[in-house]
Design an enzyme around this catalytic site. Sequence first.
Site, short mmCIF file in Angstrom:
data_model
loop_
_atom_site.label_atom_id
_atom_site.label_comp_id
_atom_site.label_asym_id
_atom_site.label_seq_id
_atom_site.Cartn_x
_atom_site.Cartn_y
_atom_site.Cartn_z
N SER A 32 -26.17 40.47 -9.25
CA SER A 32 -26.95 39.70 -8.10
C SER A 32 -26.85 38.34 -8.34
O SER A 32 -27.49 37.74 -7.27
CB SER A 32 -28.41 40.36 -8.12
N LYS A 69 -32.14 33.11 -10.45
CA LYS A 69 -31.69 34.41 -9.89
C LYS A 69 -31.40 35.49 -11.15
O LYS A 69 -30.47 35.08 -11.88
CB LYS A 69 -30.57 34.46 -8.91
N THR A 70 -31.92 36.62 -11.14
CA THR A 70 -31.64 37.48 -11.94
C THR A 70 -30.33 38.49 -11.51
O THR A 70 -30.00 38.03 -10.40
CB THR A 70 -32.77 38.53 -12.30
N GLY A 71 -29.81 39.20 -12.53
CA GLY A 71 -28.69 39.94 -11.97
C GLY A 71 -28.77 41.26 -13.02
O GLY A 71 -28.73 40.81 -14.13
#
Length: 598
Positions: free
Chosen positions: A403, A541-543
């Site tokens: 992501s 932003k995480t993923g």
Amino acid sequence: MMEIFLTWLINTSLVTSVVALLILFIKYIFKEKLGARWHYSIWSLLLIRMSIPFAPEAPFSLFNLYNHFSNIMINNDVHKNEILQKQMINDNQVNELIKISGDYFLSVNKTIFSSPVGIKFLIWIVGVLIVMLSMVIYNSYFYNKLRDKEYILEGDSVKLVENCSYRMQINRKIKIAQTNKLKSPVLFGVVNPTLIFPRSILAELRYEELQHIIFHELAHYKRKDIIVNWIITILQIVHWFNPIIWYAFYRMRHDREVACDAYVLSYLEPHEYRKYGLTIIKMLENTALPSSVPQIAGFSSNKSHIKNRISMIASFKEELGLIRIKKLIIFTLLACIILTNGTGMSRTGMAMEFNTNLENVVYEDLEEYFKGYEGSFVLLDENDDRYYIYNRLKSKKPMSPCSTFKIVISLIGLENGILKDENTELKWNGNEYPIQPWNKDHTLASAIRYSVNWYFENVIQAIGEKAMKDKIELIDYGNNDISGGMTKFWIQSSLKISPIEQVNMLKEIYNNEIPFDRKNIDTVKNVLRISKSKDSILSGKTGTGAVNNKAINGWFIGYIEKDGSVYFFAVNIEGENEANGVNARRIALSILKDKGLY
């Protein structure tokens, strides 16, 4: 496991290719100065290197040359930051640090062959099976020829074998047999070794010629050449895709025959050398044995190599003890530099790295933060243009961005006019998702916040494959590979990027260094903003990459604006489960907090 195995296989093949080329170079340079047996013995280093799964690290390893050249301009010291170790805060404190939404993701369901890695593994398996099948067919054809062999239990030939065995100090009884199906004598079998002669040769050869042939075949037994044959065959099957390995084994087989001749000559008197050479010529001119049957050893040289063998026989001299000692010392030193890994190669299983080097780097020991995970941390302090890195090799390892790639999707969507601004709303299609916040209409801002897959899949579809590929190549994002499917290439599929590349990409985006409209970049900056404290702003932003309901690849990337400076960072973690964006974020925030950056 497949990816680990394929990584090991390719790296082993690369390393052994280097070893093979080095051996060929040494043999060429010292061609006249090395004895025939030394020319063959040096190949044993290649077999050992290919057979061992891991090699110890050593400062004198040949493969430290790579580290030397790759780090020529890098400060390679690893700094154990004692202040960070003492200031580490617990999970509850990190969770209280900022109130932000969780990491939302869906698992990718994969079978063993549904990924690019699986396809590569399938290709390797198919290659192995084809090579094995061809060898089985050929060997079966050869073994069928030996079914009618007739054992010879007494007579002059039996006594001659016993006499030659005695002279060569072979205590085991070697059987002898004859057949009409072969044209060349062979030594057959490991468990019950048997000398098999064509009937015509036993009838035509003189006593002295027959003695020479028996000596040659017994030399194969004494030197365990059939066992080596099996090792070569297995390794050749495993590395069927590597032409350098095939050529190295081709040369090794011919060197083996020359070494075998030298071994026989060591048991003969000098006046017998010429007669032995004439026997070899006679055999090779009429009976050339193929070398692809591992269960046998015989006269396997091509006629083109007769000159080398005869030249060795004509110039053969017993080595003095001092020369043998010198060669043994050289062989030992060569083994030390070939059979060891360069510093840092064994820790990750990555034998070689080819990523672009960085200047002005400080390597840190942050292992305490990554307990339970294989992870890396990269921080770029833009003010002094310095990188702070934990786990040097893994920081260069390409991984699926998951992501975190939604940052780039947002940019391209804005640039291509599909998205107008952070308030661009897309209608939910009514499909029920297991993640409740996804089941409604979303804007770009809320889609980033809740990592809404369907929103970005719609944007990608609207962008189109060609435009997406062009834009990704324009900004040079990771490996630029979107072959994994238009809505899935960024989720545990074909697209890969390393933590260092993530940091550099964030820097280029933040500083408007990519060829995108500044307004669109500013929009993405706004939607990435997570929280603000009294003197710093956190954006990121995480993923998460989850396969078959197990989170195995977690990201948190972003930047901190503090006191007029910007710090870009990326954390990646891998594990069997729970390696997700939330835990990557927790680790990143712990490190950043202890560094006094947030």
